[in-house]
Design a protein around this motif. Structure first.
Motif, PDB file in Angstrom:
ATOM      1  N   ASN A   1      56.558 -50.618 -29.772  1.00 37.20           N
ATOM      2  CA  ASN A   1      55.532 -50.351 -30.150  1.00 37.20           C
ATOM      3  C   ASN A   1      54.792 -49.787 -28.263  1.00 37.20           C
ATOM      4  OD1 ASN A   1      52.745 -48.982 -30.122  1.00 37.20           O
ATOM      5  ND2 ASN A   1      52.237 -50.393 -30.771  1.00 37.20           N
ATOM      6  N   ALA A   2      54.824 -48.185 -28.002  1.00 40.67           N
ATOM      7  CA  ALA A   2      55.607 -48.459 -26.699  1.00 40.67           C
ATOM      8  C   ALA A   2      53.699 -48.530 -26.260  1.00 40.67           C
ATOM      9  CB  ALA A   2      55.985 -46.837 -26.311  1.00 40.67           C
ATOM     10  N   GLY A   3      53.114 -47.386 -27.247  1.00 43.04           N
ATOM     11  CA  GLY A   3      51.262 -47.374 -26.805  1.00 43.04           C
ATOM     12  C   GLY A   3      50.880 -48.586 -27.052  1.00 43.04           C
ATOM     13  N   THR A   4      49.804 -48.386 -27.822  1.00 41.68           N
ATOM     14  CA  THR A   4      48.735 -48.909 -28.541  1.00 41.68           C
ATOM     15  C   THR A   4      48.974 -49.059 -30.274  1.00 41.68           C
ATOM     16  OG1 THR A   4      46.565 -47.411 -28.145  1.00 41.68           O
ATOM     17  CG2 THR A   4      46.983 -49.209 -26.236  1.00 41.68           C
ATOM     18  N   ALA A   5      48.112 -49.238 -30.475  1.00 43.61           N
ATOM     19  CA  ALA A   5      48.403 -49.288 -32.230  1.00 43.61           C
ATOM     20  C   ALA A   5      47.087 -48.572 -32.959  1.00 43.61           C
ATOM     21  CB  ALA A   5      48.254 -50.761 -32.942  1.00 43.61           C
ATOM     22  N   PRO A   6      47.942 -47.480 -33.678  1.00 45.13           N
ATOM     23  CA  PRO A   6      46.532 -46.757 -34.499  1.00 45.13           C
ATOM     24  C   PRO A   6      45.497 -46.953 -34.904  1.00 45.13           C
ATOM     25  CG  PRO A   6      48.216 -46.314 -35.186  1.00 45.13           C
ATOM     26  CD  PRO A   6      48.951 -47.623 -34.386  1.00 45.13           C
ATOM     27  N   GLN A   7      44.318 -46.569 -34.006  1.00 48.68           N
ATOM     28  CA  GLN A   7      42.719 -47.159 -34.370  1.00 48.68           C
ATOM     29  C   GLN A   7      42.470 -46.277 -36.336  1.00 48.68           C
ATOM     30  OE1 GLN A   7      41.229 -49.113 -32.983  1.00 48.68           O
ATOM     31  NE2 GLN A   7      43.328 -49.490 -31.706  1.00 48.68           N
ATOM     32  N   PRO A   8      41.991 -47.489 -36.619  1.00 44.15           N
ATOM     33  CA  PRO A   8      41.400 -46.979 -37.815  1.00 44.15           C
ATOM     34  C   PRO A   8      40.576 -45.381 -37.751  1.00 44.15           C
ATOM     35  CG  PRO A   8      40.971 -49.177 -37.673  1.00 44.15           C
ATOM     36  CD  PRO A   8      41.256 -48.946 -36.597  1.00 44.15           C
ATOM     37  N   ALA A   9      40.589 -44.508 -38.661  1.00 38.91           N
ATOM     38  CA  ALA A   9      39.334 -43.862 -38.787  1.00 38.91           C
ATOM     39  C   ALA A   9      38.177 -44.929 -39.074  1.00 38.91           C
ATOM     40  CB  ALA A   9      39.237 -43.310 -40.195  1.00 38.91           C
ATOM     41  N   GLU A  10      36.786 -43.908 -37.770  1.00 37.55           N
ATOM     42  CA  GLU A  10      34.920 -44.157 -38.226  1.00 37.55           C
ATOM     43  C   GLU A  10      34.732 -44.297 -39.484  1.00 37.55           C
ATOM     44  OE1 GLU A  10      32.842 -45.490 -35.637  1.00 37.55           O
ATOM     45  OE2 GLU A  10      35.345 -45.140 -34.596  1.00 37.55           O
ATOM     46  N   ARG A  11      34.494 -45.455 -39.339  1.00 36.88           N
ATOM     47  CA  ARG A  11      34.055 -45.788 -40.885  1.00 36.88           C
ATOM     48  C   ARG A  11      32.101 -45.263 -41.192  1.00 36.88           C
ATOM     49  NH1 ARG A  11      36.438 -51.583 -42.150  1.00 36.88           N
ATOM     50  NH2 ARG A  11      38.751 -51.198 -42.597  1.00 36.88           N
ATOM     51  N   ALA A  12      32.500 -44.448 -42.445  1.00 31.08           N
ATOM     52  CA  ALA A  12      30.949 -43.640 -42.299  1.00 31.08           C
ATOM     53  C   ALA A  12      30.382 -43.972 -44.044  1.00 31.08           C
ATOM     54  CB  ALA A  12      31.031 -42.287 -42.444  1.00 31.08           C
ATOM     55  N   TYR A  13      29.119 -44.928 -43.999  1.00 28.14           N
ATOM     56  CA  TYR A  13      29.074 -45.144 -45.259  1.00 28.14           C
ATOM     57  C   TYR A  13      27.436 -44.450 -45.394  1.00 28.14           C
ATOM     58  CZ  TYR A  13      31.622 -49.266 -44.136  1.00 28.14           C
ATOM     59  OH  TYR A  13      32.816 -49.946 -44.053  1.00 28.14           O
ATOM     60  N   PRO A  14      26.962 -44.383 -46.367  1.00 26.26           N
ATOM     61  CA  PRO A  14      25.850 -43.882 -47.326  1.00 26.26           C
ATOM     62  C   PRO A  14      25.264 -44.368 -46.426  1.00 26.26           C
ATOM     63  CG  PRO A  14      27.532 -44.164 -48.464  1.00 26.26           C
ATOM     64  CD  PRO A  14      28.089 -43.824 -47.313  1.00 26.26           C
ATOM     65  N   PRO A  15      23.778 -43.543 -46.621  1.00 23.94           N
ATOM     66  CA  PRO A  15      22.741 -44.235 -46.510  1.00 23.94           C
ATOM     67  C   PRO A  15      21.495 -45.176 -48.051  1.00 23.94           C
ATOM     68  CG  PRO A  15      21.917 -42.484 -46.188  1.00 23.94           C
ATOM     69  CD  PRO A  15      23.151 -42.353 -46.206  1.00 23.94           C
ATOM     70  N   GLN A  16      22.130 -46.481 -48.061  1.00 24.33           N
ATOM     71  CA  GLN A  16      21.900 -46.797 -48.940  1.00 24.33           C
ATOM     72  C   GLN A  16      20.123 -47.199 -49.422  1.00 24.33           C
ATOM     73  OE1 GLN A  16      24.207 -48.377 -51.506  1.00 24.33           O
ATOM     74  NE2 GLN A  16      25.403 -47.031 -50.406  1.00 24.33           N
ATOM     75  N   SER A  17      19.319 -47.858 -50.348  1.00 24.27           N
ATOM     76  CA  SER A  17      18.785 -48.237 -50.936  1.00 24.27           C
ATOM     77  C   SER A  17      18.518 -49.969 -50.698  1.00 24.27           C
ATOM     78  CB  SER A  17      18.552 -48.023 -51.790  1.00 24.27           C
ATOM     79  OG  SER A  17      17.703 -46.233 -52.343  1.00 24.27           O
ATOM     80  N   PRO A  18      17.371 -50.596 -50.230  1.00 23.58           N
ATOM     81  CA  PRO A  18      17.571 -51.599 -50.271  1.00 23.58           C
ATOM     82  C   PRO A  18      18.145 -52.360 -51.847  1.00 23.58           C
ATOM     83  CG  PRO A  18      15.181 -50.683 -49.185  1.00 23.58           C
ATOM     84  CD  PRO A  18      16.325 -49.643 -49.460  1.00 23.58           C
ATOM     85  N   VAL A  19      18.634 -53.297 -51.313  1.00 19.56           N
ATOM     86  CA  VAL A  19      19.130 -54.866 -52.925  1.00 19.56           C
ATOM     87  C   VAL A  19      17.881 -54.251 -53.120  1.00 19.56           C
ATOM     88  CG1 VAL A  19      20.349 -57.093 -53.452  1.00 19.56           C
ATOM     89  CG2 VAL A  19      20.830 -55.566 -51.494  1.00 19.56           C
ATOM     90  N   GLY A  20      17.989 -54.172 -54.549  1.00 18.31           N
ATOM     91  CA  GLY A  20      17.068 -54.399 -55.755  1.00 18.31           C
ATOM     92  C   GLY A  20      16.105 -52.984 -55.899  1.00 18.31           C
ATOM     93  N   SER A  21      16.225 -52.336 -54.989  1.00 16.04           N
ATOM     94  CA  SER A  21      14.755 -51.251 -54.797  1.00 16.04           C
ATOM     95  C   SER A  21      15.478 -50.026 -56.335  1.00 16.04           C
ATOM     96  CB  SER A  21      14.794 -50.760 -53.303  1.00 16.04           C
ATOM     97  OG  SER A  21      16.001 -49.975 -53.337  1.00 16.04           O
ATOM     98  N   LYS A  22      15.194 -49.403 -56.381  1.00 13.46           N
ATOM     99  CA  LYS A  22      14.880 -48.342 -56.717  1.00 13.46           C
ATOM    100  C   LYS A  22      14.874 -47.190 -56.518  1.00 13.46           C
ATOM    101  CE  LYS A  22      17.392 -50.018 -59.987  1.00 13.46           C
ATOM    102  NZ  LYS A  22      18.711 -50.215 -60.545  1.00 13.46           N
ATOM    103  N   SER A  23      14.711 -45.414 -56.897  1.00 13.24           N
ATOM    104  CA  SER A  23      13.911 -44.279 -55.814  1.00 13.24           C
ATOM    105  C   SER A  23      13.855 -43.783 -57.310  1.00 13.24           C
ATOM    106  CB  SER A  23      15.438 -43.881 -55.934  1.00 13.24           C
ATOM    107  OG  SER A  23      15.212 -41.881 -54.600  1.00 13.24           O
ATOM    108  N   ALA A  24      12.162 -43.888 -56.726  1.00 14.18           N
ATOM    109  CA  ALA A  24      11.436 -42.990 -57.647  1.00 14.18           C
ATOM    110  C   ALA A  24      11.454 -41.201 -56.467  1.00 14.18           C
ATOM    111  CB  ALA A  24       9.387 -43.534 -57.409  1.00 14.18           C
ATOM    112  N   ASN A  25      11.458 -40.198 -57.450  1.00 12.01           N
ATOM    113  CA  ASN A  25      11.381 -38.582 -56.957  1.00 12.01           C
ATOM    114  C   ASN A  25      10.586 -38.069 -57.005  1.00 12.01           C
ATOM    115  OD1 ASN A  25      12.846 -36.505 -54.953  1.00 12.01           O
ATOM    116  ND2 ASN A  25      14.270 -36.051 -57.070  1.00 12.01           N
TER     117      ASN A  25
END
Length: 143
Positions: free
Chosen positions: A6-30
């Motif tokens: 490995n002459a260079g650096t190891a490949p880096q993992p892609a940036e992880r993107a997580y969608p917005p989440q509601s707090p644990v135990g909550s529900k959404s009222a639209n």
């Protein structure tokens, strides 16, 4: 066999993107409307156990029930909160108001209206009930 370096650096993992989440135990009222909407919530204890000093969170506003002795609800009881009527009643009974058990000095009724769009809703409590729940009923509201 072949030898790899490995002459260079190891490949880096892609940036992880997580969608917005509601707090644990909550529900959404639209609220599909364009204006804040009033609601009626019914907190049910369930068939077994009790609910002690519940709290209801709508968006960033929290209504707690730990004042003046708090609230202890037993199996089968309900707590009905109505933002339009501005009432908090044990078992929906006008003879059993529980407004004075809430932290009403810290909020106004308008703080708890459902805003247009998605609103995070959550209940918390101590006690032994494992099947307590809350229903939230509203009509979408427009200006």
């Amino acid at each position: 066999g072949p030898y790899y370096t490995n002459a260079g650096t190891a490949p880096q993992p892609a940036e992880r993107a997580y969608p917005p989440q509601s707090p644990v135990g909550s529900k959404s009222a639209n609220n599909l409307g364009s204006a804040p909407a009033d609601w009626v919530a019914t907190l049910f204890v369930g068939s077994v156990g009790d609910v002690i000093n519940p709290s209801v969170t709508i968006g960033t506003s929290v209504m707690t029930f730990d004042q003046n002795g708090g609230i202890t609800m037993t199996a089968g009881q309900t707590l009905v909160i109505d933002t339009k009527q501005r009432s908090i009643l044990l078992n929906g009974d006008p003879a059993e108001p529980r407004f004075d058990r809430s932290d009403f000095l810290d909020w106004s009724w308008d703080d708890f209206q459902l805003l247009a769009g998605a609103n995070s809703v959550r209940i918390d409590y101590t006690g032994s009930s494992v099947n307590a729940a809350m229903t939230l009923c509203w009509f979408d509201s427009w200006l």
